[in-house]
Enzyme design. Structure first.
Site, PDB file in Angstrom:
ATOM      1  N   LYS A 143      98.982 -31.266  17.707  1.00  0.00           N
ATOM      2  CA  LYS A 143      97.540 -31.490  17.596  1.00  0.00           C
ATOM      3  C   LYS A 143      97.029 -30.587  16.480  1.00  0.00           C
ATOM      4  CE  LYS A 143      96.822 -32.153  22.504  1.00  0.00           C
ATOM      5  NZ  LYS A 143      96.523 -31.363  23.662  1.00  0.00           N
ATOM      6  N   HIS A 197      96.710 -19.986  29.868  1.00  0.00           N
ATOM      7  CA  HIS A 197      95.389 -20.574  29.566  1.00  0.00           C
ATOM      8  C   HIS A 197      94.421 -19.504  29.027  1.00  0.00           C
ATOM      9  CE1 HIS A 197      96.140 -23.773  32.916  1.00  0.00           C
ATOM     10  NE2 HIS A 197      96.426 -24.318  31.741  1.00  0.00           N
ATOM     11  N   GLY A 224      92.904 -28.451  35.373  1.00  0.00           N
ATOM     12  CA  GLY A 224      93.344 -29.647  34.641  1.00  0.00           C
ATOM     13  C   GLY A 224      94.615 -30.139  35.293  1.00  0.00           C
ATOM     14  N   ARG A 250     102.504 -29.439  40.098  1.00  0.00           N
ATOM     15  CA  ARG A 250     103.140 -28.153  40.429  1.00  0.00           C
ATOM     16  C   ARG A 250     102.642 -27.640  41.774  1.00  0.00           C
ATOM     17  NH1 ARG A 250     101.404 -25.384  35.044  1.00  0.00           N
ATOM     18  NH2 ARG A 250     102.089 -27.049  33.652  1.00  0.00           N
ATOM     19  N   ASP A 295      96.597 -37.589  39.361  1.00  0.00           N
ATOM     20  CA  ASP A 295      95.385 -37.678  38.548  1.00  0.00           C
ATOM     21  C   ASP A 295      94.151 -37.697  39.459  1.00  0.00           C
ATOM     22  OD1 ASP A 295      93.197 -38.745  36.936  1.00  0.00           O
ATOM     23  OD2 ASP A 295      94.747 -39.139  35.446  1.00  0.00           O
ATOM     24  N   ARG A 328      91.217 -38.600  38.909  1.00  0.00           N
ATOM     25  CA  ARG A 328      90.414 -39.839  38.857  1.00  0.00           C
ATOM     26  C   ARG A 328      90.881 -40.820  39.927  1.00  0.00           C
ATOM     27  NH1 ARG A 328      91.033 -39.827  32.474  1.00  0.00           N
ATOM     28  NH2 ARG A 328      92.984 -39.015  33.238  1.00  0.00           N
ATOM     29  N   GLY A 352      89.993 -30.636  32.209  1.00  0.00           N
ATOM     30  CA  GLY A 352      89.854 -32.051  32.593  1.00  0.00           C
ATOM     31  C   GLY A 352      89.186 -32.271  33.933  1.00  0.00           C
ATOM     32  N   GLY A 372      87.783 -29.701  36.012  1.00  0.00           N
ATOM     33  CA  GLY A 372      86.603 -28.839  36.149  1.00  0.00           C
ATOM     34  C   GLY A 372      85.388 -29.407  35.434  1.00  0.00           C
ATOM     35  N   GLU A 373      85.624 -30.034  34.264  1.00  0.00           N
ATOM     36  CA  GLU A 373      84.495 -30.573  33.502  1.00  0.00           C
ATOM     37  C   GLU A 373      84.039 -31.938  34.013  1.00  0.00           C
ATOM     38  OE1 GLU A 373      85.507 -30.547  29.267  1.00  0.00           O
ATOM     39  OE2 GLU A 373      86.462 -28.602  29.590  1.00  0.00           O
ATOM     40  N   GLU A 412      89.927 -24.792  23.264  1.00  0.00           N
ATOM     41  CA  GLU A 412      90.998 -23.852  22.936  1.00  0.00           C
ATOM     42  C   GLU A 412      91.200 -23.734  21.424  1.00  0.00           C
ATOM     43  OE1 GLU A 412      93.396 -25.904  25.957  1.00  0.00           O
ATOM     44  OE2 GLU A 412      93.969 -23.936  26.674  1.00  0.00           O
TER      45      GLU A 412
HETATM   46  P1  ADP Z   1      96.134 -30.469  30.735  1.00  0.00           P
HETATM   47  O1  ADP Z   1      96.399 -29.392  31.736  1.00  0.00           O
HETATM   48  O2  ADP Z   1      97.259 -31.459  30.598  1.00  0.00           O
HETATM   49  O3  ADP Z   1      95.570 -29.970  29.421  1.00  0.00           O
HETATM   50  P2  ADP Z   1      93.478 -31.592  31.177  1.00  0.00           P
HETATM   51  O4  ADP Z   1      92.695 -30.333  31.188  1.00  0.00           O
HETATM   52  O5  ADP Z   1      93.303 -32.523  30.024  1.00  0.00           O
HETATM   53  O6  ADP Z   1      95.018 -31.348  31.436  1.00  0.00           O
HETATM   54  O7  ADP Z   1      93.144 -32.366  32.532  1.00  0.00           O
HETATM   55  C1  ADP Z   1      93.705 -33.622  32.785  1.00  0.00           C
HETATM   56  C2  ADP Z   1      93.254 -34.079  34.163  1.00  0.00           C
HETATM   57  O8  ADP Z   1      91.833 -34.114  34.234  1.00  0.00           O
HETATM   58  C3  ADP Z   1      93.678 -35.515  34.491  1.00  0.00           C
HETATM   59  O9  ADP Z   1      94.966 -35.571  35.007  1.00  0.00           O
HETATM   60  C4  ADP Z   1      92.660 -35.871  35.544  1.00  0.00           C
HETATM   61  O10 ADP Z   1      93.147 -35.449  36.803  1.00  0.00           O
HETATM   62  C5  ADP Z   1      91.444 -35.045  35.210  1.00  0.00           C
HETATM   63  N1  ADP Z   1      90.325 -35.850  34.725  1.00  0.00           N
HETATM   64  C6  ADP Z   1      90.089 -36.285  33.473  1.00  0.00           C
HETATM   65  N2  ADP Z   1      88.960 -37.019  33.412  1.00  0.00           N
HETATM   66  C7  ADP Z   1      88.458 -37.044  34.681  1.00  0.00           C
HETATM   67  C8  ADP Z   1      87.322 -37.631  35.302  1.00  0.00           C
HETATM   68  N3  ADP Z   1      86.431 -38.330  34.599  1.00  0.00           N
HETATM   69  N4  ADP Z   1      87.131 -37.427  36.627  1.00  0.00           N
HETATM   70  C9  ADP Z   1      88.005 -36.705  37.339  1.00  0.00           C
HETATM   71  N5  ADP Z   1      89.105 -36.102  36.833  1.00  0.00           N
HETATM   72  C10 ADP Z   1      89.333 -36.292  35.524  1.00  0.00           C
END
Ligand code: ADP
Length: 401
Positions: free
Chosen positions: A14, A180, A210, A241, A284, A286, A332, A334-335, A385
């Site tokens: 990236k 992190h 995430g 994990r 996931d 979602r 992902g 948390g936001e 980050e």
């Molecule tokens: P990584 O640790 O791989 O960097 P991220 O911080 O990108 O992960 O988080 C990815 C996770 O965020 C996804 O697997 C999903 O569980 C969650 N996620 C992403 N978008 C949403 C959403 N709109 N609602 C709920 N959870 C979400």
């Protein structure tokens, strides 16, 4: 200063070019499926048109070769020549206990990072590959390494030592490192701004949730404890994990299920967490949220356990920091997950936390989701980050002057 930030994974790279004077992003993008004939390149300039293409990307060297071509291309480029790029900032996963801040990547620093590869055998060698590829195509540009572990180097001994023979710490460097770091540092700084206080006067719990999840206690802008440990397997349960478990379980599963140590570790890393606990429904959030609202007991079990684990860390960090001014949710989950935030906020109501259900449901980007009478302010703070790395590059170069 124009800083190119590079974040290398085993099959991805990236990148982001940032003008640090006003923190504007000139271009961002990524290479995926490096090492395959079916590589994919996405290039998104802030001004100009985005493009993406499928091209063979045999290795990280070729990815950097394509990148420098794209950056200086007369039509799609964002710089006239590579000389306009003042520095390259590289994300490095493990700095062991050698790196408490970002450093200029001298030959000696690179040797130390190679030594740290023992602690992160999958990640550090890939990070080094990215560094070497950039050095080949940008031989005159300053390279800076920023570490996922360095923000946590301020933890006191009582937070980072495990209760095992001290010789394993002295001889083998077995201790809590935490990960992190860039995210926790960035989010703590943004949260202090939202509190309108100098960061030195704040007590903040940052919840990076995430696929990988870690919680940190940040007191006066310094990490004093964090949930991940010697490796990112520790702490709260994550996408796949397990988080922290009784180590005897490893031996027990190996015996009763007739598995090797490697197989059990694979289960703990890749088949546990939300995925395992939801009886393989999904890792996931979602998917789990969709099922939770339908009353699926597998989804309910997994998400309640996640919220419970995070609640326990928040409570323990209240104790070790002597209070909390703010809790920040990021990454992902948390936001984006109103549900996970709600489950946690409801659980910590005993600490005087109230939250605004409507704001929480609608939160998009930075938001305060705690109620006006809450004892602790609760925020959603998008992490960044790459910006954290760019800030560290500027600090490192200025400190050298
Ligand atoms: P990584 O640790 O791989 O960097 P991220 O911080 O990108 O992960 O988080 C990815 C996770 O965020 C996804 O697997 C999903 O569980 C969650 N996620 C992403 N978008 C949403 C959403 N709109 N609602 C709920 N959870 C979400």
């Amino acid at each position: 200063m124009k800083v190119l930030v590079i974040n290398c994974g085993s099959s991805s790279l990236k990148f982001r070019l940032i003008e640090t004077s006003d923190e504007t992003v000139k271009v961002k993008g990524l290479f995926e499926r490096i090492g395959s004939d079916k590589g994919h390149f996405v290039y998104t300039p802030t001004e100009g048109s985005k493009y993406e293409k499928d091209i063979p990307i045999p290795d990280h060297y070729e990815a950097v070769n394509i990148l420098v071509g794209a950056l200086t291309d007369p039509e799609t480029g964002v710089v006239k020549s590579l000389d306009e790029i003042d520095a390259v900032g590289h994300r490095i996963v493990h700095g062991g206990d050698k790196f408490s801040h970002a450093v200029i990547l001298t030959p000696d620093a690179i040797k130390e990072i190679e030594k740290c590869a023992e602690l992160a055998p999958i990640h550090n060698p890939v990070n080094l590959l990215g560094i070497r590829a950039c050095m080949k195509y940008m031989p005159n540009t300053v390279m800076v390494g920023a570490f996922d572990t360095s923000f946590h180097q301020t933890m006191p001994e009582e937070a980072y030592l495990y209760g095992i023979p001290y010789e394993y710490y002295k001889r083998d460097r077995v201790r809590r490192y935490g990960f992190h770091g860039m995210s926790h540092e960035y989010v703590a700084n943004e949260t202090a701004k939202l509190l309108n206080k100098p960061i030195e006067e704040t007590k903040i719990v940052t919840c990076h949730i995430g696929n990988g999840t870690s919680i940190a206690a940040v007191k006066g802008g310094k990490s004093i404890d964090t949930s991940m440990g010697f490796t990112p397997l520790a702490g709260v349960l994550m996408g796949t994990r397990s988080g922290g478990i009784d180590p005897e379980i490893v031996k027990y599963i190996a015996q009763v299920e007739n598995k090797s140590l490697q197989e059990v570790m694979d289960i703990l890393n890749n088949k546990s967490g939300l995925y395992g606990l939801s009886d393989n429904l999904s890792s996931d959030v979602r998917d789990l949220t969709d099922e939770y609202v339908k009353g699926n007991e597998n989804a309910i079990r997994a998400l309640k356990r996640l919220a419970y684990a995070i609640t326990k860390y928040i409570g323990s960090y209240y104790a070790v920091m002597g209070g909390i001014d703010a809790i920040a949710f990021t990454a992902g989950v948390g936001e984006n997950s109103w549900l996970v935030r709600k489950l946690i906020c409801e659980r910590i109501s005993g600490m005087g936390v109230t939250f605004d259900e409507k704001t929480n449901n609608e939160a998009h980007g930075t938001a305060m989701i705690s109620g006006p009478d809450s004892s602790i302010k609760v925020f959603v703070v998008p992490t960044d980050e790459e910006m954290s790395i760019a800030r560290q590059v500027v600090q490192t170069i200025n400190a050298e002057k």
